[in-house]
Enzyme design. Structure first.
Site, short mmCIF file in Angstrom:
data_model
loop_
_atom_site.label_atom_id
_atom_site.label_comp_id
_atom_site.label_asym_id
_atom_site.label_seq_id
_atom_site.Cartn_x
_atom_site.Cartn_y
_atom_site.Cartn_z
N ASP A 55 -15.84 -14.97 37.88
CA ASP A 55 -16.03 -16.67 39.18
C ASP A 55 -17.14 -15.89 39.50
O ASP A 55 -16.62 -14.19 40.55
CB ASP A 55 -14.68 -16.75 39.82
N GLU A 142 -5.94 -19.98 50.74
CA GLU A 142 -5.77 -18.82 50.75
C GLU A 142 -4.91 -18.23 52.20
O GLU A 142 -5.24 -19.97 52.99
CB GLU A 142 -6.69 -18.20 50.69
#
Length: 244
Positions: A55, A142
């Protein structure tokens, strides 16, 4: 994955499927500056799971795509957006370059607690609309330094998913750690979602489709470190996982 406002350590979460054929890049003279050893280091092998990917975001700002094409990943996820207004300046370029190598790509949105989930979903859908052949989009949730009330976080995540599905017809994969999923995502939402889970020490106990197993991976063609991910399935499964 990376945020403009980086909080605590990242987590990601998902489940199972397949791959588009990829081609090696045409061999031509490398664009990397001579003597730049960090960009030429070969990658570490991913281990038991053979279908691996990266990523990327603007944080990986020096990529020699010719070198990367000599050892291409099976898939690449790219940061597209964050919050209600931010977009990653490298997303259009990196998507074009990865697809030129024949590597399937997908986009991810980094969720923040400064704006509503619905507004963030609209921003993601408008900036990086999912297209045929793409990997499913990802919602990256997150921990932040100061987390809001749990019930509010669950509501905003659900609002993001509901709005995004209404706009695109695609349900996003959830990138989250097991602890975050337990504390800040409703059981129903987690159960209805593919999961992408980070764990840098051992295989996650969560039922993952993608596992982010390292944030210090060294990849041929990329200067510095990058996240390494593996897919639970074969190349054919990955191909089937892409948007028709």
């Amino acid at each position: 994955m990376y945020s403009v406002w980086r909080g605590l350590s990242a987590y990601r979460f998902v489940f199972f499927f397949g791959f588009l054929p990829f081609v090696l890049a045409c061999q031509k003279q490398s664009e990397a500056p001579q003597g730049n050893e960090s960009i030429r280091k070969p990658r570490q092998r991913p281990g038991a799971y053979s279908i691996w990917g990266l990523d990327l975001s603007h944080h990986q700002d020096r990529i020699d795509w010719d070198l990367l094409g000599e050892d291409p990943p099976h898939f690449i996820y790219l940061k597209a957006t964050e919050g209600r207004t931010h977009y990653d300046r490298k997303y259009p370029e990196y998507r074009k370059r990865a697809r030129a190598l024949g590597v399937p790509t997908g986009a991810y949105h980094f969720f923040t607690y400064r704006s509503s989930g619905a507004d963030q979903a609209r921003h993601f859908a408008q900036t990086a609309p999912p297209l045929s052949g793409d990997l499913p989009p990802v919602l990256d949730v997150e921990f932040a330094r100061h987390m809001p009330d749990r019930a509010k976080v669950r509501k905003e995540i659900d609002d993001f998913i509901k709005t995004y599905v209404e706009l695109t017809g695609q349900r996003p994969i959830l990138y989250a750690g097991c602890v975050y999923l337990r504390d800040y995502v409703s059981r129903e939402t987690a159960g209805d979602s593919w999961l992408w889970v980070p764990d840098y020490k051992k295989e996650p106990r969560c039922a993952w489709i993608f596992w982010q197993k390292s944030e210090t991976h060294r990849q041929l063609g990329i200067e510095g470190t990058v996240d390494l991910n593996v897919f639970r399935g074969s190349r054919e499964d990955l191909a089937d996982f892409c948007i028709p």
